[in-house]
Motif scaffolding. Sequence first.
Motif, short mmCIF file in Angstrom:
data_model
loop_
_atom_site.label_atom_id
_atom_site.label_comp_id
_atom_site.label_asym_id
_atom_site.label_seq_id
_atom_site.Cartn_x
_atom_site.Cartn_y
_atom_site.Cartn_z
N ARG A 495 45.60 -28.93 16.64
CA ARG A 495 45.86 -27.86 15.89
C ARG A 495 44.45 -27.61 16.38
N VAL A 496 44.22 -26.11 16.67
CA VAL A 496 43.14 -24.79 16.70
C VAL A 496 43.46 -23.77 15.43
N TYR A 497 41.72 -23.92 14.79
CA TYR A 497 41.62 -22.91 14.00
C TYR A 497 40.73 -21.84 14.05
N ILE A 498 40.46 -20.81 14.14
CA ILE A 498 39.70 -19.90 14.32
C ILE A 498 39.87 -18.69 13.49
N GLU A 499 38.02 -18.27 13.74
CA GLU A 499 37.88 -17.58 12.23
C GLU A 499 36.88 -16.88 12.19
N ARG A 500 36.98 -15.45 11.78
CA ARG A 500 35.65 -14.27 11.60
C ARG A 500 35.60 -14.32 9.91
N PHE A 501 34.13 -13.91 9.49
CA PHE A 501 33.80 -13.54 8.67
C PHE A 501 33.34 -12.01 8.69
N GLU A 502 34.89 -11.54 7.35
CA GLU A 502 34.24 -9.84 8.00
C GLU A 502 33.87 -9.19 6.64
N PRO A 503 32.54 -8.46 6.29
CA PRO A 503 31.80 -8.16 4.76
C PRO A 503 32.50 -6.53 4.66
N ASP A 504 33.00 -5.98 6.27
CA ASP A 504 33.32 -4.43 5.16
C ASP A 504 34.12 -4.50 5.05
N PRO A 505 34.43 -3.41 4.05
CA PRO A 505 36.10 -3.70 3.39
C PRO A 505 36.32 -2.42 4.01
N ALA A 506 35.99 -1.89 4.85
CA ALA A 506 36.64 -0.50 5.76
C ALA A 506 37.33 -1.22 7.09
N ARG A 507 37.31 -2.58 7.72
CA ARG A 507 38.33 -3.63 8.18
C ARG A 507 38.71 -5.54 7.59
N HIS A 508 38.62 -4.88 6.18
CA HIS A 508 39.91 -5.45 5.51
C HIS A 508 41.09 -5.33 5.79
N ASP A 509 41.62 -4.41 6.84
CA ASP A 509 43.45 -3.93 6.91
C ASP A 509 43.98 -4.55 7.89
N GLN A 510 42.45 -4.90 8.86
CA GLN A 510 43.47 -5.18 10.35
C GLN A 510 44.31 -6.26 10.29
N GLU A 511 45.26 -6.19 11.36
CA GLU A 511 45.94 -8.07 11.49
C GLU A 511 46.11 -8.86 11.88
N THR A 512 45.43 -9.97 11.51
CA THR A 512 45.02 -10.78 11.34
C THR A 512 44.72 -11.21 13.62
N GLN A 513 45.87 -11.92 13.90
CA GLN A 513 45.48 -11.96 14.80
C GLN A 513 45.08 -11.28 15.91
N ALA A 514 45.44 -9.36 16.14
CA ALA A 514 44.58 -9.09 16.49
C ALA A 514 43.15 -8.91 16.10
N ALA A 515 42.50 -8.67 15.04
CA ALA A 515 41.12 -8.85 14.91
C ALA A 515 40.67 -9.94 15.29
N LEU A 516 41.51 -11.74 15.53
CA LEU A 516 41.01 -12.59 16.54
C LEU A 516 41.64 -12.64 18.03
N ALA A 517 41.28 -11.18 18.33
CA ALA A 517 42.02 -12.39 19.61
C ALA A 517 40.94 -12.17 21.00
N ASP A 518 39.77 -11.80 20.43
CA ASP A 518 39.05 -11.99 21.52
C ASP A 518 38.62 -13.53 21.74
N LEU A 519 39.03 -14.10 20.08
CA LEU A 519 38.46 -15.31 19.50
C LEU A 519 39.97 -16.28 19.92
N ILE A 520 40.81 -15.86 19.98
CA ILE A 520 41.62 -17.05 20.54
C ILE A 520 41.76 -17.44 22.05
N SER A 521 41.44 -15.56 22.59
CA SER A 521 41.45 -15.96 24.21
C SER A 521 40.08 -16.78 24.32
N VAL A 522 39.28 -16.74 23.68
CA VAL A 522 38.54 -18.21 24.08
C VAL A 522 38.73 -19.18 23.65
N ALA A 523 39.24 -19.30 22.46
CA ALA A 523 39.95 -20.78 21.58
C ALA A 523 40.87 -21.29 23.00
#
Length: 542
Positions: A495-523
């Motif tokens: 199991r690989v768990y990938i997480e990023r905190f986003e405090p800005d409400p203007a950036r809360h509507d991204q699709e999850t896999q897209a928002a984490l794409a760089d981290l997923i690649s690193v993982a």
Amino acid sequence: MIRVVATTPFDGQKPGTSGLRKKVAVFQQPHYVENFVQSIFDSLEGFEGETLVIGGDGRFYNREAIQIVLKMAAAAGFGRVMIGKGGILSTPAASCVIRKHEAFGGIILSASHNPGGVHGDFGIKYNVGNGGPAPEHVTDAIFERTTSIREYRIFDAPDIDLDTLGITRVGDMVVDVVDPVDDYAELMGTLFDFDAIRDLFASGFTMRFDAMSAVTGPYAHAILEDTLGAAHGTVVNGEPLPDFGGHHPDPNLVHAKELADLLMSDHAPDLGAASDGDGDRNMIIGRGRFVTPSDSLAIIAANAHLTPGYKAGIKGIARSMPTSGSADRVAAKLGVACYETPTGWKFFGNLLDAGLATVCGEESFGTGSNHVREKDGLWAVLMWLNIIAVRRQGVDEIVRAHWAEYGRNYYTRHDYEEVDSAAVDGLMETLRGQLESLPGTVVKGLTIARADDFAYHDPVDGSVTTKQGVRVFFTDQSRIVYRLSGTGTAGATLRVYIERFEPDPARHDQETQAALADLISVARVLPDIEGRTGRTEPSVIT
């Protein structure tokens, strides 16, 4: 009469995070169930004349195994056994019964969210007197006993009628076949405002609850439809079947896809929910909005005071280490502690018993509280219904309001199932060997701040649990966790768990896999998952 049967040990009867799980065919071997059950009894003391609770999730081989356990309990000297009608007891209901009737403990026959049927999985676990899974010192003793067992004891008696309520006997032991729903439903009525939820349904609120042909069906029919007035047909796949109707009874976006698709359609009800094989997991979906289990835990903790059972507030929150940090910020605002534990509900038991935590959760779709000592799928659904009834907001509106107040944790889990065990063991050991050298390393433009192998120091009993997952933290406060699962029965699951905190409400509507794409690649690149396992993509993404 009691029969003493000579036997020899089986290899591999080591309980995992939720008991012993193997393929049905393994449990069907002569003496296999008997060896493990005798090892449980041989590892306990002081149960002479006491009560044992027995129940299961209705999967294939449930009834046969229950008859064995009943007769062995009689031979061991238990005074009374309480068993759900038809051999049915959800895992949270079993915990409820143990606690309410002050039983010595319980044996639960389930492999939780694993597939059932002739070629599926089966499981046995022991719960202690607080209603929770046996702690490690007990499961270690059970395993040690399985390696040296030479005989087991069983009472020679006809099979018990599991389908008729009432009392019978096996030798001197009383067997009490009880309604599996009654005690649990009574407890739920003390925690939630059933009148408010009735009014919600009466106002036209619509819901779909998928019981996945597993154990929660009878509970959902009785509580949601019969008691709370949800429309007939709200509960689907509500009859427990030995093969779960061919379903994989894991309530996530992959295995409950039909429900997920419905909630994302133009014909969506207001709320969608599902539970798993033994009733301890849950999935919550609003109209157009999937709620991650991590967010669900945080939202429940932030709103628990709106319900009768928690109106005085909560004393603390506990989450498994891989679960996102969204609950941490709720705890901080409430001024209560947030405990980070290894995966496995048994680690919450000490915190709950000591009054240090009230609400607990795992990212693997498990949420619960101090009302029992197991995670509880239907409890989480009722909590959401009560919150919606009081706030008079839809799921999406509640989630967005929560993110606006606390920030959003973009979070995903990538599972690589049935991978060669040696390959993933090597992967994890390589990661552990790199812990000191990883800080300062730049991978695909992301800088690693620190890395460790999570260890837990229990604040109640002082015990230490090590090697619970490799954590890699980055300078932007994102993280990746690598962990091997102990719930499968074939190969290994990474199991690989990938997480990023986003405090800005203007950036809360991204699709999850897209928002984490760089981290997923690193993982994937960091431990060379493809090179070590041959897998280019995960088996399941949640």
